[in-house]
Scaffold this motif. Structure first.
Motif, PDB file in Angstrom:
ATOM      1  N   TYR A  51       0.879  -1.161   0.000  1.00 21.22           N
ATOM      2  CA  TYR A  51       0.000   0.000   0.000  1.00 21.22           C
ATOM      3  C   TYR A  51       0.921   1.216   0.000  1.00 21.22           C
ATOM      4  CZ  TYR A  51      -3.377   3.392   1.788  1.00 21.22           C
ATOM      5  OH  TYR A  51      -4.179   4.496   1.968  1.00 21.22           O
ATOM      6  N   GLU A  77       1.624   5.368  -0.578  1.00 17.14           N
ATOM      7  CA  GLU A  77       1.084   6.727  -0.661  1.00 17.14           C
ATOM      8  C   GLU A  77       2.187   7.677  -1.109  1.00 17.14           C
ATOM      9  OE1 GLU A  77      -2.009   6.993   3.088  1.00 17.14           O
ATOM     10  OE2 GLU A  77       0.139   7.264   3.451  1.00 17.14           O
ATOM     11  N   PHE A  78       1.853   8.659  -1.933  1.00 23.33           N
ATOM     12  CA  PHE A  78       2.838   9.697  -2.272  1.00 23.33           C
ATOM     13  C   PHE A  78       2.095  10.911  -2.830  1.00 23.33           C
ATOM     14  CE2 PHE A  78       2.437   6.708  -5.770  1.00 23.33           C
ATOM     15  CZ  PHE A  78       2.261   7.507  -6.884  1.00 23.33           C
ATOM     16  N   TYR A 108       5.273   5.601 -12.472  1.00 20.12           N
ATOM     17  CA  TYR A 108       5.952   5.348 -11.184  1.00 20.12           C
ATOM     18  C   TYR A 108       5.545   3.963 -10.663  1.00 20.12           C
ATOM     19  CZ  TYR A 108       7.686   6.681  -6.457  1.00 20.12           C
ATOM     20  OH  TYR A 108       8.348   6.766  -5.251  1.00 20.12           O
ATOM     21  N   LYS A 154       0.197   0.825   8.125  1.00 19.44           N
ATOM     22  CA  LYS A 154       1.081   1.940   7.766  1.00 19.44           C
ATOM     23  C   LYS A 154       1.985   2.264   8.943  1.00 19.44           C
ATOM     24  CE  LYS A 154      -2.805   4.404   5.677  1.00 19.44           C
ATOM     25  NZ  LYS A 154      -3.427   5.716   5.505  1.00 19.44           N
ATOM     26  N   GLY A 210      10.458   3.648   1.402  1.00 21.74           N
ATOM     27  CA  GLY A 210       9.862   4.699   0.570  1.00 21.74           C
ATOM     28  C   GLY A 210      10.915   5.669   0.058  1.00 21.74           C
ATOM     29  N   VAL A 212      12.934   4.016  -2.829  1.00 16.68           N
ATOM     30  CA  VAL A 212      12.205   3.965  -4.096  1.00 16.68           C
ATOM     31  C   VAL A 212      12.159   5.358  -4.724  1.00 16.68           C
ATOM     32  CG1 VAL A 212       9.945   3.573  -5.140  1.00 16.68           C
ATOM     33  CG2 VAL A 212      10.821   1.959  -3.461  1.00 16.68           C
ATOM     34  N   GLU A 213      11.979   6.360  -3.877  1.00 13.67           N
ATOM     35  CA  GLU A 213      11.884   7.717  -4.396  1.00 13.67           C
ATOM     36  C   GLU A 213      13.209   8.194  -4.974  1.00 13.67           C
ATOM     37  OE1 GLU A 213       8.979  10.116  -2.189  1.00 13.67           O
ATOM     38  OE2 GLU A 213      10.553  11.630  -2.325  1.00 13.67           O
ATOM     39  N   SER A 258       6.809  13.028  -4.428  1.00 10.20           N
ATOM     40  CA  SER A 258       7.428  13.254  -3.115  1.00 10.20           C
ATOM     41  C   SER A 258       6.643  12.545  -2.019  1.00 10.20           C
ATOM     42  CB  SER A 258       7.503  14.753  -2.817  1.00 10.20           C
ATOM     43  OG  SER A 258       6.198  15.269  -2.692  1.00 10.20           O
ATOM     44  N   GLY A 259       7.285  12.389  -0.867  1.00 10.96           N
ATOM     45  CA  GLY A 259       6.601  11.844   0.310  1.00 10.96           C
ATOM     46  C   GLY A 259       6.150  10.407   0.166  1.00 10.96           C
ATOM     47  N   THR A 260       6.887   9.590  -0.591  1.00  2.46           N
ATOM     48  CA  THR A 260       6.484   8.193  -0.787  1.00  2.46           C
ATOM     49  C   THR A 260       6.605   7.412   0.525  1.00  2.46           C
ATOM     50  OG1 THR A 260       7.332   8.269  -3.051  1.00  2.46           O
ATOM     51  CG2 THR A 260       6.957   6.079  -2.105  1.00  2.46           C
ATOM     52  N   ARG A 261       5.522   6.757   0.904  1.00  2.00           N
ATOM     53  CA  ARG A 261       5.555   5.895   2.095  1.00  2.00           C
ATOM     54  C   ARG A 261       4.929   4.555   1.727  1.00  2.00           C
ATOM     55  NH1 ARG A 261       7.077   8.435   6.729  1.00  2.00           N
ATOM     56  NH2 ARG A 261       6.070   6.930   8.094  1.00  2.00           N
ATOM     57  N   ILE A 262       5.602   3.487   2.125  1.00  2.00           N
ATOM     58  CA  ILE A 262       5.185   2.150   1.705  1.00  2.00           C
ATOM     59  C   ILE A 262       4.674   1.360   2.903  1.00  2.00           C
ATOM     60  CG2 ILE A 262       5.956   0.006   0.622  1.00  2.00           C
ATOM     61  CD1 ILE A 262       7.909   1.621  -1.016  1.00  2.00           C
ATOM     62  N   GLY A 263       3.441   0.918   2.813  1.00  2.00           N
ATOM     63  CA  GLY A 263       2.853   0.091   3.857  1.00  2.00           C
ATOM     64  C   GLY A 263       2.438  -1.252   3.289  1.00  2.00           C
TER      65      GLY A 263
END
Lengths: 85, 85
Positions: free
Chosen positions: A42, A44-45, A62, B9, B19, B22-23, B35-40
């Motif tokens: 899951y 988010e960005f 992406y 998350k 995250g 990957v970014e 921007s601000g990629t977060r992976i859950g």
């Protein structure tokens, strides 16, 4: 600016060893009603653009090139407009 | 039988190195708007019960004890009734 959510799942025909492992742990702890556990990602960005078509294209590229493995995973996505901080 | 989806998350204050990695790859490939990629985690499974309260309890315990780390992650869940195969 848009906030995007991408969900990446292994294709249904592809084995999910991580899910199997967690489920085995579950059995040991006495969860006997749980089955078919599959674990995906899951993500988010933010996309810093106000052109909806450009945002879609950026998310798809992406997700397709970096967030998922096109051989064995599928992805779906959604996005919504957010105010710049 | 119910089909459950659990999303796990990292808490917003906790660093997400996956995250960030990957970014960084994204920047090298020319994605400059992301921007601000977060992976859950996105987890699907079935609960073999028809008692809604028992299903909720099972999902919450499974998610809290096995699918997430209570120190640094939060989870949310949803579920829907499905026909037995």
């Amino acid at each position: 600016m848009y906030k995007a959510v991408v969900i990446v799942k292994r294709r249904p025909t592809i084995l999910d060893p991580e899910g199997k492992a967690v489920e085995q742990g579950a059995r040991l702890l006495g969860f006997n009603n749980v089955s078919g556990t599959r674990i995906g990602k899951y993500i988010e960005f933010y996309v810093n653009s106000d052109d909806v078509e450009a945002v879609k294209k950026e998310i798809e590229e992406y997700a397709g090139k970096l967030l998922s493995n096109p051989i064995m995973e599928d992805f779906e996505y959604s996005f919504e407009k957010v105010e710049n901080d």
